[in-house]
Design a protein around this motif. Structure first.
Motif, PDB file in Angstrom:
ATOM      1  N   LEU A  73      47.518 -36.321  13.009  1.00 38.12           N
ATOM      2  CA  LEU A  73      47.257 -37.492  13.845  1.00 38.12           C
ATOM      3  C   LEU A  73      46.339 -38.482  13.140  1.00 38.12           C
ATOM      4  N   THR A 104      49.183 -40.360  10.397  1.00 38.53           N
ATOM      5  CA  THR A 104      49.513 -41.502  11.255  1.00 38.53           C
ATOM      6  C   THR A 104      48.967 -42.804  10.682  1.00 38.53           C
ATOM      7  N   ASN A 105      47.748 -42.792  10.171  1.00 36.56           N
ATOM      8  CA  ASN A 105      47.198 -43.997   9.542  1.00 36.56           C
ATOM      9  C   ASN A 105      48.012 -44.407   8.329  1.00 36.56           C
ATOM     10  N   ILE A 133      42.578 -42.357  18.266  1.00 39.36           N
ATOM     11  CA  ILE A 133      42.677 -41.063  17.585  1.00 39.36           C
ATOM     12  C   ILE A 133      41.381 -40.271  17.723  1.00 39.36           C
ATOM     13  N   ILE A 145      51.279 -48.340  18.868  1.00 36.22           N
ATOM     14  CA  ILE A 145      52.624 -48.052  18.363  1.00 36.22           C
ATOM     15  C   ILE A 145      53.644 -48.997  18.990  1.00 36.22           C
ATOM     16  N   ILE A 157      56.965 -40.828  18.232  1.00 29.76           N
ATOM     17  CA  ILE A 157      55.539 -40.501  18.377  1.00 29.76           C
ATOM     18  C   ILE A 157      55.050 -40.858  19.773  1.00 29.76           C
ATOM     19  N   ASN A 201      56.853 -34.860  16.893  1.00 29.55           N
ATOM     20  CA  ASN A 201      55.970 -35.511  15.921  1.00 29.55           C
ATOM     21  C   ASN A 201      56.373 -35.214  14.479  1.00 29.55           C
ATOM     22  N   TRP A 230      58.394 -38.459  14.081  1.00 28.17           N
ATOM     23  CA  TRP A 230      57.441 -39.420  13.524  1.00 28.17           C
ATOM     24  C   TRP A 230      57.281 -39.272  12.007  1.00 28.17           C
TER      25      TRP A 230
END
Length: 337
Positions: free
Chosen positions: A86, A90-91, A126, A152, A185, A216, A220
């Motif tokens: 996460l 994700t970043n 987050i 998102i 996601i 995920n 994602w």
């Protein structure tokens, strides 16, 4: 016969003066007087800050993995996993997928200061999730997860606007990987919020956890990686992209979408045969998508560390999917998986 003419810089400047210069950034709106005075981050500063966030989460995940007690089955605990996936992943996806989309659509760089604010909101969400789940604060879980979903959704909206405004529609099928990954996601975060509200004795808890995991990882993370490899792999090998790569990618995405959705359904309704078949279908979709890229190995062998790392990672993805299928067939129940 119509002769093709080269468009010069003077032609572009003339069109810009005549029709005006459109705002092409995915988060751009009407230009205000403040935007003229906004200090735009340079490319080097921007990459340093964006990558700094990723490295920070990776170091935090490493420290957490070393000093925190793992789960009962010997694996890493919840915080370590989410610091990695996460936080860091994700970043990286939000930052670099935006970069790739802008490059594929020939769009100009957007306002870096504005994008930094968006990423700041994402990381507030987050960090809020990491703290609230660890402290069992359900109200903070909902607020923090809502911030992530908002970012998102904003990210997907900007991507859609950018596609509509772009004159280069050739890579629209590749960008669809990022769009569907963004939807996944959102589903994964929603399942995570529900999962956090369930007790360990609840029969749905393990099912939701398994669905959250596949939404995920396959949706994602997996779709973003596969979609990026379609264009990045030929670039790393310094060769031309095969002519059928885009058409194969479109077909492969349909198979991958079915596999991802099927894995979520199979997990939620405790149907291991649907789950296993869906993961197998996902593997087939990945092969269909990346087959043209793999065929380039007959022309050029990886000769740099970056190309070898990418090649090894792609093989690792296929091996992990096969292991996932085997695990589903052996364990059979969500609790054991």
């Amino acid at each position: 016969n119509i002769k093709k003419q080269r468009i010069t810089r003077e032609d572009l400047a003339s069109c810009s003066r005549k029709f005006g210069r459109p705002s092409m950034g995915p988060y751009s709106g009407k230009r205000s007087s403040e935007s003229n005075n906004t200090l735009l981050l340079g490319r080097a500063d921007w990459h340093l800050r964006a990558n700094g966030l990723v490295i920070t989460y990776l170091l935090a995940a490493l420290i957490s993995g070393i000093f925190r007690k793992g789960s009962e089955d010997g694996g890493p605990d919840w915080l370590t996993i989410h610091l990695l996936l996460l936080g860091a992943v994700t970043n990286a996806i939000v930052t670099w997928s935006d970069h790739f989309v802008s490059a594929l659509l020939w769009a100009r760089s957007q306002n870096r200061a504005r994008q930094m604010r968006i990423i700041s909101v994402l990381n507030i969400g987050i960090v809020g999730v990491l703290i609230s789940v660890s402290r069992h604060l359900q109200w903070l879980v909902i607020i923090s997860a809502s911030l992530i979903i908002f970012v998102i959704a904003f990210y997907l909206r900007g991507m859609t606007i950018l596609i509509k405004r772009s004159l280069n529609q050739r890579f629209k099928g590749v960008i669809a990987f990022y769009q569907f990954a963004g939807l996944m996601i959102i589903v994964g975060v929603f399942l995570g919020v529900v999962d956090a509200s369930k007790s360990d004795q609840d029969i749905w808890q393990s099912r939701i956890t398994l669905a959250h995991l596949h939404a995920n990882l396959l949706g994602w993370v997996g779709l973003t990686i596969i979609g990026t490899l379609v264009t990045l792999w030929p670039t790393v090998l310094r060769t031309q992209m095969p002519h059928d790569a885009i058409s194969r990618a479109k077909l492969g995405l349909k198979i991958l979408m079915i596999g991802t959705c099927g894995s979520i359904i199979g997990s939620l309704f405790d149907q291991p045969w649907i789950l296993g078949l869906s993961i197998l279908l996902y593997l087939v979709g990945a092969i269909v998508t990346l087959f043209p890229a793999g065929a380039l190995l007959r022309k050029r062998i990886p000769d740099r560390s970056s190309s070898w790392m990418m090649f090894s990672g792609t093989l690792g993805l296929g091996i992990l999917l096969i292991c996932d299928i085997g695990l589903v067939l052996v364990e059979r129940t969500p609790e054991e998986i």
